[in-house]
Scaffold this active site. Structure first.
Site, PDB file in Angstrom:
ATOM      1  N   GLY A 195     -17.962   7.444  -2.672  1.00 10.44           N
ATOM      2  CA  GLY A 195     -16.916   7.544  -3.681  1.00 10.44           C
ATOM      3  C   GLY A 195     -17.034   6.391  -4.654  1.00 10.44           C
ATOM      4  CG  ASN A 196     -14.468   3.154  -7.319  1.00 10.51           C
ATOM      5  OD1 ASN A 196     -14.646   2.047  -6.815  1.00 10.51           O
ATOM      6  ND2 ASN A 196     -14.288   3.308  -8.610  1.00 10.51           N
ATOM      7  N   GLY A 204     -19.927   6.893   2.889  1.00 13.73           N
ATOM      8  CA  GLY A 204     -18.918   7.047   1.831  1.00 13.73           C
ATOM      9  C   GLY A 204     -19.614   6.939   0.486  1.00 13.73           C
ATOM     10  CE  LYS A 239      -4.516   0.695   0.196  1.00 12.97           C
ATOM     11  NZ  LYS A 239      -5.562  -0.248  -0.240  1.00 12.97           N
ATOM     12  N   GLY A 280     -18.742   3.376  -2.559  1.00  8.48           N
ATOM     13  CA  GLY A 280     -20.076   3.651  -2.002  1.00  8.48           C
ATOM     14  C   GLY A 280     -21.097   4.032  -3.058  1.00  8.48           C
TER      15      GLY A 280
HETATM   16  P1  NAD Z   1     -13.042   7.437  -2.834  1.00 11.69           P
HETATM   17  O1  NAD Z   1     -11.969   8.411  -2.612  1.00 11.69           O
HETATM   18  O2  NAD Z   1     -13.568   7.235  -4.207  1.00 11.69           O
HETATM   19  O3  NAD Z   1     -14.302   7.775  -1.897  1.00 11.69           O
HETATM   20  C1  NAD Z   1     -14.198   7.890  -0.515  1.00 11.69           C
HETATM   21  C2  NAD Z   1     -15.529   8.378   0.025  1.00 11.69           C
HETATM   22  O4  NAD Z   1     -15.470   8.379   1.455  1.00 11.69           O
HETATM   23  C3  NAD Z   1     -15.860   9.802  -0.399  1.00 11.69           C
HETATM   24  O5  NAD Z   1     -17.256   9.930  -0.603  1.00 11.69           O
HETATM   25  C4  NAD Z   1     -15.434  10.614   0.819  1.00 11.69           C
HETATM   26  O6  NAD Z   1     -16.104  11.872   0.908  1.00 11.69           O
HETATM   27  C5  NAD Z   1     -15.855   9.675   1.932  1.00 11.69           C
HETATM   28  N1  NAD Z   1     -15.202   9.923   3.204  1.00 11.69           N
HETATM   29  C6  NAD Z   1     -13.899  10.179   3.451  1.00 11.69           C
HETATM   30  N2  NAD Z   1     -13.711  10.386   4.753  1.00 11.69           N
HETATM   31  C7  NAD Z   1     -14.921  10.245   5.343  1.00 11.69           C
HETATM   32  C8  NAD Z   1     -15.381  10.329   6.682  1.00 11.69           C
HETATM   33  N3  NAD Z   1     -14.556  10.636   7.680  1.00 11.69           N
HETATM   34  N4  NAD Z   1     -16.698  10.107   6.921  1.00 11.69           N
HETATM   35  C9  NAD Z   1     -17.548   9.818   5.909  1.00 11.69           C
HETATM   36  N5  NAD Z   1     -17.165   9.727   4.641  1.00 11.69           N
HETATM   37  C10 NAD Z   1     -15.873   9.939   4.360  1.00 11.69           C
HETATM   38  O7  NAD Z   1     -12.504   6.054  -2.219  1.00 11.69           O
HETATM   39  P2  NAD Z   1     -13.019   4.585  -2.550  1.00 11.69           P
HETATM   40  O8  NAD Z   1     -12.158   4.035  -3.625  1.00 11.69           O
HETATM   41  O9  NAD Z   1     -14.498   4.591  -2.706  1.00 11.69           O
HETATM   42  O10 NAD Z   1     -12.594   3.810  -1.222  1.00 11.69           O
HETATM   43  C11 NAD Z   1     -13.457   3.775  -0.082  1.00 11.69           C
HETATM   44  C12 NAD Z   1     -12.968   2.677   0.851  1.00 11.69           C
HETATM   45  O11 NAD Z   1     -13.013   1.418   0.172  1.00 11.69           O
HETATM   46  C13 NAD Z   1     -11.540   2.816   1.354  1.00 11.69           C
HETATM   47  O12 NAD Z   1     -11.457   2.323   2.674  1.00 11.69           O
HETATM   48  C14 NAD Z   1     -10.743   1.931   0.426  1.00 11.69           C
HETATM   49  O13 NAD Z   1      -9.540   1.498   0.996  1.00 11.69           O
HETATM   50  C15 NAD Z   1     -11.734   0.794   0.234  1.00 11.69           C
HETATM   51  N6  NAD Z   1     -11.537   0.006  -0.978  1.00 11.69           N
HETATM   52  C16 NAD Z   1     -11.600   0.593  -2.200  1.00 11.69           C
HETATM   53  C17 NAD Z   1     -11.433  -0.199  -3.316  1.00 11.69           C
HETATM   54  C18 NAD Z   1     -11.546   0.371  -4.710  1.00 11.69           C
HETATM   55  O14 NAD Z   1     -11.525  -0.415  -5.664  1.00 11.69           O
HETATM   56  N7  NAD Z   1     -11.695   1.661  -4.895  1.00 11.69           N
HETATM   57  C19 NAD Z   1     -11.164  -1.577  -3.202  1.00 11.69           C
HETATM   58  C20 NAD Z   1     -11.118  -2.137  -1.932  1.00 11.69           C
HETATM   59  C21 NAD Z   1     -11.313  -1.329  -0.828  1.00 11.69           C
END
Ligand code: NAD
Length: 430
Positions: free
Chosen positions: A219-220, A217, A103, A222
């Site tokens: 993002g990607n 959340g 990571k 949620g």
């Molecule tokens: P992202 O940057 O696309 O979205 C993150 C979201 O979380 C955003 O809506 C942001 O506003 C919100 N957020 C951040 N801090 C926050 C808080 N304190 N309270 C509430 N919301 C908050 O990231 P993502 O890719 O969607 O990743 C989200 C989680 O999923 C992370 O923990 C990441 O490690 C995990 N993850 C992502 C993937 C992937 O393929 N993108 C794969 C496995 C795990």
């Protein structure tokens, strides 16, 4: 050691005890192989040079090249990245990939940078770790606040130094530069697949209704999950992002996550890279609540899809969901797990629930190496099979050993890494 890292080490140690692992093997597999910690200088648009603490932790390459995302966040720190790198090693093992775990991160608030600054910082990160990454060594990918645009700058920088285009150096690329179809939705898609299995196996009565869901959340992970679950007939009743949370004014009325997503998209961009809007910008018929309130909603399914440590000993006894689908990495902290289990809440552990992302990353890397490109349906079919097979094995271990799904997932993951470690040691490769 911070609490997050301590929690992960504890999961590993419990699994090792169950497997009666040799202490020397345990010590080896739970310690990161390489810790890269460095500063990236960046000339800001105002002419000042600022420096950004940055990290790449290569936890384990026993099963294959290191694999794991890069996180841009003001809160990123060494201990957090160590925990996330370790999680990656267990996740890739659990779903049978020929990858290890890693990571990375940059301690930065990317929303405060211009597009030029964001690009320079992303390229600076690649220059700093160039000697330690590559298609057969370590293949980084996106994590929080890192998207395909940023990955395209990173691949370009890596390729410039190599003197040729090397698409397999990163995953999570845009489709037009040899990204994989299905990558963007893969994590959410597989989360939904696992959720369906969990409901069939553990909560069949939910099949006769439209289960209620709260997602932290947007993002990607949620936002895509909200859209997929909505189409599958679930009722999304609360959503949030870093700015706050929303629910419908009428009790338990479902939210239209598609409209919310569309409005966010229409709200413009920051640095032409991030959506400027928030779920909280859409208040018509909606009520603003806090992220803390969202977590405590009376729902069938709670989905933490943001950052770690959100469910902890301070709020665990107020969580009312029946299922917690851990789409974020490490959202359930410390003693919370025991409190939730005692309340009969089923936790679907992160290393299983969100493994679809790295599974499709593997398929992207594989397509790059083979120079063959598959339609989305083929990609999703393959990834679904990987995830469902892993789920069935985890369920079997959980039943046979009478342990939680998390413990079962760790047992399976640690067993594979330990077995390969011993084989490599016998062959004197370690
Ligand atoms: P992202 O940057 O696309 O979205 C993150 C979201 O979380 C955003 O809506 C942001 O506003 C919100 N957020 C951040 N801090 C926050 C808080 N304190 N309270 C509430 N919301 C908050 O990231 P993502 O890719 O969607 O990743 C989200 C989680 O999923 C992370 O923990 C990441 O490690 C995990 N993850 C992502 C993937 C992937 O393929 N993108 C794969 C496995 C795990």
């Amino acid at each position: 050691m911070n609490d997050f890292l301590q929690d992960i080490q504890k999961h590993v140690e419990i699994a090792a005890q169950t497997l009666k692992l040799n202490p020397e093997v345990l010590e080896n597999i739970k310690t990161p192989n390489r810790i890269l910690q460095f500063i990236i200088p960046l000339k800001r648009d105002n002419g000042k040079v600022e420096t950004y603490p940055s990290f790449r932790i290569q936890h384990s390459n026993v099963l294959g090249p290191y694999k794991g995302g890069i996180r841009f966040s003001p809160n990123v720190n060494l201990e957090e990245v160590k925990a996330l790198a370790s999680i990656m090693a267990w996740k890739t093992s659990l779903i049978g990939l020929p990858f290890g775990g890693a990571k990375g991160g940059i301690q930065v608030d990317p929303y405060k940078l211009s597009r030029r600054e964001l690009e320079d910082l992303s390229r600076g990160y690649v220059r700093a770790i160039y000697n330690f990454i590559g298609p057969d060594i370590d293949i980084p990918a996106p994590d929080i606040n890192v998207n395909p645009q940023i990955i395209s700058w990173m691949v370009d920088e890596y390729s410039k130094i190599e003197g040729k285009f090397v698409p397999a150096s990163f995953t999570g690329k845009p489709i037009n530069i040899e990204g994989s179809k299905g990558r963007e939705i893969a994590t959410a898609y597989c989360g939904a697949v696992i959720l369906k299995k969990i409901i069939e196996d553990y909560f069949p009565k939910m099949l006769n209704k439209s289960p209620t869901v709260a997602i932290q959340g947007f993002g990607n992970v949620g936002a895509n999950l909200a859209r997929i679950l909505k189409r599958a007939g679930f009722s999304i009743i609360a959503l949030s992002d870093a700015k706050g949370a929303i629910q419908s004014i009428s009790k338990n009325k479902r939210l239209d996550s598609d409209t919310i997503y569309q409005c966010i998209k229409e709200n413009g961009m920051i640095a032409n890279c991030y959506y400027a809007g928030s779920v909280c910008g859409h208040t018509q018929g909606l009520q603003l609540i806090s992220n803390a309130e969202l977590l405590e909603k009376e729902v069938d399914i709670l989905v933490p899809a943001a950052i770690e440590g959100q469910i902890n000993e301070n709020n665990a006894d107020r969580i009312k969901a029946k299922i917690i689908l851990e789409m974020a990495n490490g959202p359930t902290a410390g003693e919370a797990e025991e409190i939730l289990e005692n309340k009969g809440i089923l936790i679907v552990p992160d290393i299983l629930a969100n493994a679809g992302g790295v599974a499709v990353s593997y398929l992207e890397w594989f397509q790059n190496i083979e120079q063959s490109y598959w339609p989305e349906i083929d990609v999703l079919e393959r990834v679904e099979k990987m995830i469902v097979d892993a789920y069935e094995e985890v369920k079997k271990i959980a039943i046979e050993r009478k342990v939680s799904l998390r413990q079962a997932a760790y047992i399976k993951a640690i067993e594979r890494v330990a077995r390969e470690f011993n084989l490599k040691k016998a062959r004197k490769e370690i």
